[in-house]
Design a protein around this motif. Structure first.
Motif, PDB file in Angstrom:
ATOM      1  N   PRO A 128       1.032  -1.395  -0.133  1.00 38.86           N
ATOM      2  CA  PRO A 128      -0.099  -0.135  -0.128  1.00 38.86           C
ATOM      3  C   PRO A 128       1.177   1.090   0.434  1.00 38.86           C
ATOM      4  O   PRO A 128       2.244   1.240   0.564  1.00 38.86           O
ATOM      5  CB  PRO A 128      -1.097   0.353   1.404  1.00 38.86           C
ATOM      6  N   LYS A 129       0.460   2.066  -0.838  1.00 42.85           N
ATOM      7  CA  LYS A 129       1.232   3.391  -0.590  1.00 42.85           C
ATOM      8  C   LYS A 129      -0.445   5.307  -0.594  1.00 42.85           C
ATOM      9  O   LYS A 129      -1.000   4.161  -1.265  1.00 42.85           O
ATOM     10  CB  LYS A 129       2.432   3.323  -1.385  1.00 42.85           C
ATOM     11  N   PRO A 130       0.248   5.820   0.162  1.00 40.63           N
ATOM     12  CA  PRO A 130      -0.932   6.984   0.108  1.00 40.63           C
ATOM     13  C   PRO A 130      -0.875   7.849  -1.482  1.00 40.63           C
ATOM     14  O   PRO A 130       0.040   7.376  -2.161  1.00 40.63           O
ATOM     15  CB  PRO A 130      -0.655   7.692   1.192  1.00 40.63           C
ATOM     16  N   THR A 131      -1.893   7.729  -1.711  1.00 47.43           N
ATOM     17  CA  THR A 131      -2.064   9.294  -2.775  1.00 47.43           C
ATOM     18  C   THR A 131      -1.608  10.581  -2.536  1.00 47.43           C
ATOM     19  O   THR A 131      -1.892  10.662  -1.262  1.00 47.43           O
ATOM     20  CB  THR A 131      -3.996   9.057  -3.190  1.00 47.43           C
ATOM     21  N   LEU A 132      -1.581  11.245  -3.634  1.00 43.34           N
ATOM     22  CA  LEU A 132      -0.942  12.618  -3.236  1.00 43.34           C
ATOM     23  C   LEU A 132      -1.777  13.418  -3.642  1.00 43.34           C
ATOM     24  O   LEU A 132      -1.539  14.791  -3.411  1.00 43.34           O
ATOM     25  CB  LEU A 132       0.672  12.697  -4.086  1.00 43.34           C
ATOM     26  N   THR A 133      -3.108  13.344  -3.505  1.00 45.64           N
ATOM     27  CA  THR A 133      -4.020  14.120  -3.666  1.00 45.64           C
ATOM     28  C   THR A 133      -4.799  14.081  -2.520  1.00 45.64           C
ATOM     29  O   THR A 133      -6.084  14.170  -2.784  1.00 45.64           O
ATOM     30  CB  THR A 133      -4.608  14.078  -4.894  1.00 45.64           C
ATOM     31  N   GLY A 134      -4.710  14.122  -1.138  1.00 47.79           N
ATOM     32  CA  GLY A 134      -5.844  13.621   0.312  1.00 47.79           C
ATOM     33  C   GLY A 134      -5.755  15.564   0.321  1.00 47.79           C
ATOM     34  O   GLY A 134      -5.874  16.723  -0.018  1.00 47.79           O
ATOM     35  N   GLU A 135      -7.064  15.634   0.943  1.00 50.33           N
ATOM     36  CA  GLU A 135      -7.651  16.519   1.186  1.00 50.33           C
ATOM     37  C   GLU A 135      -8.204  16.620   2.889  1.00 50.33           C
ATOM     38  O   GLU A 135      -8.715  16.074   3.567  1.00 50.33           O
ATOM     39  CB  GLU A 135      -8.931  16.794   0.429  1.00 50.33           C
ATOM     40  N   LEU A 136      -8.152  17.475   3.484  1.00 55.31           N
ATOM     41  CA  LEU A 136      -8.238  17.804   4.634  1.00 55.31           C
ATOM     42  C   LEU A 136      -9.919  17.719   4.790  1.00 55.31           C
ATOM     43  O   LEU A 136     -10.106  18.239   4.878  1.00 55.31           O
ATOM     44  CB  LEU A 136      -7.808  19.310   5.590  1.00 55.31           C
ATOM     45  N   PRO A 137      -9.989  17.464   6.716  1.00 53.13           N
ATOM     46  CA  PRO A 137     -11.453  16.883   6.310  1.00 53.13           C
ATOM     47  C   PRO A 137     -12.322  18.430   6.798  1.00 53.13           C
ATOM     48  O   PRO A 137     -11.339  19.479   7.596  1.00 53.13           O
ATOM     49  CB  PRO A 137     -11.320  16.232   7.533  1.00 53.13           C
ATOM     50  N   THR A 138     -13.075  18.094   6.362  1.00 57.70           N
ATOM     51  CA  THR A 138     -14.332  19.408   6.827  1.00 57.70           C
ATOM     52  C   THR A 138     -15.725  19.476   7.395  1.00 57.70           C
ATOM     53  O   THR A 138     -16.263  18.269   7.581  1.00 57.70           O
ATOM     54  CB  THR A 138     -14.439  20.319   5.524  1.00 57.70           C
ATOM     55  N   ALA A 139     -16.180  21.037   8.336  1.00 62.99           N
ATOM     56  CA  ALA A 139     -17.320  20.456   8.651  1.00 62.99           C
ATOM     57  C   ALA A 139     -18.287  19.902   7.840  1.00 62.99           C
ATOM     58  O   ALA A 139     -19.156  20.302   6.745  1.00 62.99           O
ATOM     59  CB  ALA A 139     -17.944  21.529   9.125  1.00 62.99           C
ATOM     60  N   TYR A 140     -19.517  18.802   8.426  1.00 59.76           N
ATOM     61  CA  TYR A 140     -20.705  18.837   7.811  1.00 59.76           C
ATOM     62  C   TYR A 140     -21.524  19.932   7.250  1.00 59.76           C
ATOM     63  O   TYR A 140     -21.551  20.340   8.153  1.00 59.76           O
ATOM     64  CB  TYR A 140     -21.020  17.622   8.360  1.00 59.76           C
ATOM     65  N   ALA A 141     -21.470  19.885   5.858  1.00 56.68           N
ATOM     66  CA  ALA A 141     -22.736  21.072   5.653  1.00 56.68           C
ATOM     67  C   ALA A 141     -24.176  20.146   5.556  1.00 56.68           C
ATOM     68  O   ALA A 141     -25.355  21.044   5.758  1.00 56.68           O
ATOM     69  CB  ALA A 141     -22.225  21.341   4.335  1.00 56.68           C
ATOM     70  N   GLY A 142     -24.723  19.325   5.945  1.00 53.23           N
ATOM     71  CA  GLY A 142     -26.045  18.864   5.734  1.00 53.23           C
ATOM     72  C   GLY A 142     -26.602  19.005   7.238  1.00 53.23           C
ATOM     73  O   GLY A 142     -26.164  19.646   8.047  1.00 53.23           O
ATOM     74  N   ASN A 143     -27.670  18.567   7.214  1.00 56.18           N
ATOM     75  CA  ASN A 143     -28.736  19.160   7.705  1.00 56.18           C
ATOM     76  C   ASN A 143     -28.052  18.200   9.489  1.00 56.18           C
ATOM     77  O   ASN A 143     -28.687  16.951   8.954  1.00 56.18           O
ATOM     78  CB  ASN A 143     -30.107  18.660   8.242  1.00 56.18           C
ATOM     79  N   LYS A 144     -27.497  18.453  10.831  1.00 56.05           N
ATOM     80  CA  LYS A 144     -27.017  17.866  11.896  1.00 56.05           C
ATOM     81  C   LYS A 144     -28.797  16.411  12.106  1.00 56.05           C
ATOM     82  O   LYS A 144     -28.573  15.198  12.708  1.00 56.05           O
ATOM     83  CB  LYS A 144     -26.530  18.034  12.235  1.00 56.05           C
ATOM     84  N   ALA A 145     -29.543  17.188  11.663  1.00 52.37           N
ATOM     85  CA  ALA A 145     -30.642  16.735  12.794  1.00 52.37           C
ATOM     86  C   ALA A 145     -31.327  15.470  12.258  1.00 52.37           C
ATOM     87  O   ALA A 145     -32.130  14.529  12.547  1.00 52.37           O
ATOM     88  CB  ALA A 145     -31.857  17.241  12.563  1.00 52.37           C
ATOM     89  N   ASN A 146     -31.015  15.616  11.159  1.00 50.35           N
ATOM     90  CA  ASN A 146     -31.164  14.260   9.845  1.00 50.35           C
ATOM     91  C   ASN A 146     -30.459  12.982   9.951  1.00 50.35           C
ATOM     92  O   ASN A 146     -30.495  12.106   9.342  1.00 50.35           O
ATOM     93  CB  ASN A 146     -31.863  14.475   8.376  1.00 50.35           C
ATOM     94  N   LEU A 147     -29.448  12.883  10.785  1.00 50.03           N
ATOM     95  CA  LEU A 147     -28.202  12.419  10.516  1.00 50.03           C
ATOM     96  C   LEU A 147     -28.808  10.180  11.445  1.00 50.03           C
ATOM     97  O   LEU A 147     -29.302  10.802  12.576  1.00 50.03           O
ATOM     98  CB  LEU A 147     -26.820  12.590  11.290  1.00 50.03           C
ATOM     99  N   ASN A 148     -28.545   9.687  10.563  1.00 51.92           N
ATOM    100  CA  ASN A 148     -28.740   8.545  10.701  1.00 51.92           C
ATOM    101  C   ASN A 148     -27.167   7.783  11.491  1.00 51.92           C
ATOM    102  O   ASN A 148     -27.462   7.341  12.700  1.00 51.92           O
ATOM    103  CB  ASN A 148     -29.287   7.113   9.906  1.00 51.92           C
ATOM    104  N   ASN A 149     -25.838   8.228  10.709  1.00 52.93           N
ATOM    105  CA  ASN A 149     -24.975   7.037  11.501  1.00 52.93           C
ATOM    106  C   ASN A 149     -23.999   8.046  11.889  1.00 52.93           C
ATOM    107  O   ASN A 149     -23.773   8.927  11.177  1.00 52.93           O
ATOM    108  CB  ASN A 149     -23.967   6.789   9.714  1.00 52.93           C
TER     109      ASN A 149
END
Length: 532
Positions: free
Chosen positions: A130-151
């Protein structure tokens, strides 16, 4: 006249063509009539005695769909929780949309190398590994409706973190979708979703963090008391909602590819190199014999620490913190004029070293350092303790996980007894893992599999056929991150096929416990690993 003839010939040809087409169409129609296509109907099912209108999943990285060393969109889409959520939406089952805190990143984030953000791992067949890809992205805040989450799964979360308001401060993957970072907890958010059914799979990280770190820090193993208190608190509150739930046992961690991909005897040598190394280690071996001669250590201890190489595969030379530190005894040899000061200096790296044995488990990251350096690591000087789970550390890991599993069973039984009914169904994943990893009855005992009862151990042994891999629809899937494996390239988390297998284990348990009729997921229809 000539033009007219050409025109008539054209009409004649056209007429012949149209006649031929009409005959072909008639023939096709006749064939269709004689051989009708099978009618394709949408799948359907029933929900039995459980209400699936609001399915909520609680867990850590596996439940979140973390794979290939990162949380990324395609991995989330193939989490076993999301796969179950889709099955629950089949006609007649009664499930509704299953919402996850989407990361919206094709490559995710696995770390930083210099100024480069690294993304998910892929299998590079040229290494191979295994090797990492070189195009990662820093996690950002979830932009959806948090009240509707199931997971509500959080990578890295321990069972003792489920009711901690401080988790958002230490874990950005919870902070990004927490309803109120610093105040809310994973449990309070999940309860606020008003589940009618839930899956709960926590506890792996309460021992896995210790093992992944090479067994360096024993404080990373959650105490049995803290584990039990967190489990009782969280499951009691979930049961108090009236929802039925599935609680899953912990798999045998030390058989994961992360601990098996790098072999204990991973050092290949030719005869000439082996001879040169044996000459170089003659001084250490003589010093060990000297300690035994002065009765400072036993002859067995001296033999265990001696380094001897041969042509072919050789044991990794490793640091073992559980060994006695021979530094003071090497000093005693100097005092007895058995060795010189210069010879004593040469012994310094070997105060707590020995060749690995089959009971030691180098971790996956050991592959990145073995053989590197002017004095090759793992060959000329010991590889650091953090890269090998020693035999003693394996026992600690196995013991902790077995204790946690017995605690899980005890708490589930207690809550069901208090309710006067089975409100929580315990699903033991260990039989499936025993089958997958080709364990036999002896390995089941050695790894302390089962849930602490004779019946549960017998159930695991019934699946422990000693044959590596698992058969799915005629195909044999391997317990690794090969192209035909069920694990992702990080060696810990399942790939989509592995997630489907887990989901089907849960569906089988739901049929037995609740009488649901929900079709299994087609494992082979999903992808395996990502290859580059």
């Amino acid at each position: 006249m000539k033009n007219l003839k050409l025109y008539l010939f054209a009409l004649l040809a056209s007429g012949v063509l149209m006649t031929s087409c009409d005959e072909e169409e008639n023939l096709v129609d006749q064939r269709k009539s004689d051989n009708p296509l099978p009618t394709v109907t949408a799948p359907s099912g029933t929900n039995g005695s459980v209400t699936l209108t609001k399915y909520v999943s609680i867990g850590n990285s596996i439940t979140a769909g973390y794979m290939d060393g990162a949380l990324y969109t395609n991995g989330q889409a193939h989490s076993f929780a999301n796969l179950l959520g889709k099955q629950f939406q089949i006609s007649g089952v009664g499930g509704t949309t299953f919402n996850q805190p989407d990361i919206n990143s094709a490559f995710g984030y696995s770390g930083v190398s210099g100024t480069t953000i690294l993304g998910r791992y892929v299998l590079d067949l040229s290494i191979p590994g295994p090797k990492p890809t070189l195009t990662g992205e820093l996690p950002t805040a979830y932009a959806g409706n948090k009240a509707n989450l199931n997971n509500f799964a959080v990578p890295g979360m321990r069972i003792v973190d489920i009711n901690s308001p401080g988790l958002a401060a230490s874990n950005p993957l919870y902070a990004r979708f927490a309803s109120s970072p610093g105040t809310s907890t994973v449990l309070s958010d999940a309860l606020a979703a008003s589940p009618t059914f839930y899956t709960y799979w926590l506890g792996n990280n309460d021992a896995l963090g210790y093992a992944v770190g090479g067994g360096v820090d024993a404080t990373m193993i959650t105490s049995q008391g803290d584990f039990q208190n967190a489990l009782v608190s969280s499951l009691s509150q979930l049961a108090g909602t009236g929802a039925k739930g599935i609680v899953m046992s912990l798999p045998p961690l030390v058989v994961l590819p992360y601990f098996r991909a790098v072999k204990w005897n991973a050092i290949p040598l030719d005869a000439a190199t082996a001879g040169q190394l044996n000459t170089a280690f003659a001084g250490l071996n003589a010093a060990l014999d000297g300690l035994a001669a002065y009765s400072l250590i036993s002859t067995a201890e001296a033999a265990k620490r001696k380094v001897t190489y041969q042509a072919g595969p050789n044991a990794i030379l490793m640091h073992d913190k559980d060994l006695e530190d021979l530094g003071p005894k090497f000093d005693a040899l100097v005092g007895a004029s058995a060795i010189t000061t210069a010879q004593r200096a040469g012994l310094e790296p070997y105060r707590q070293s020995r060749p690995a044995t089959p009971s030691d488990l180098p971790i996956l990251t050991a592959a990145t350092v073995l053989g590197t350096g002017a004095a090759p690591i793992g060959l000329a000087i010991p590889i650091a303790d953090k890269y090998v789970l020693s035999a003693n550390e394996v026992v600690k890991t196995v013991t902790a996980r077995a204790t946690f599993n017995q605690t899980i069973k005890g708490v589930v039984d207690m809550i069901n007894a208090q309710a006067g009914a089975t409100v929580i169904t315990l699903v033991d994943v260990q039989p499936k893992f025993a089958d997958l990893f080709g364990l036999n009855a002896a390995a089941v005992d050695q790894l302390a599999l089962g849930l602490g009862t004779a019946a549960s151990i017998a159930a695991v042994k019934a699946e422990a056929d000693g044959v590596l891999g698992i058969r799915v629809n005629g195909a044999n899937l391997a317990p690794d991150f090969s192209p035909n494996g069920v694990f992702s390239t990080d060696g810990i988390h399942p790939n989509p096929r592995g997630h489907a297998i887990i989901a089907n284990v849960i569906l089988k348990a739901m049929r037995n416990a609740y009488g649901v009729e929900i079709p299994d997921i087609d494992v082979l229809a999903l992808r395996g690993i990502l290859v580059q």
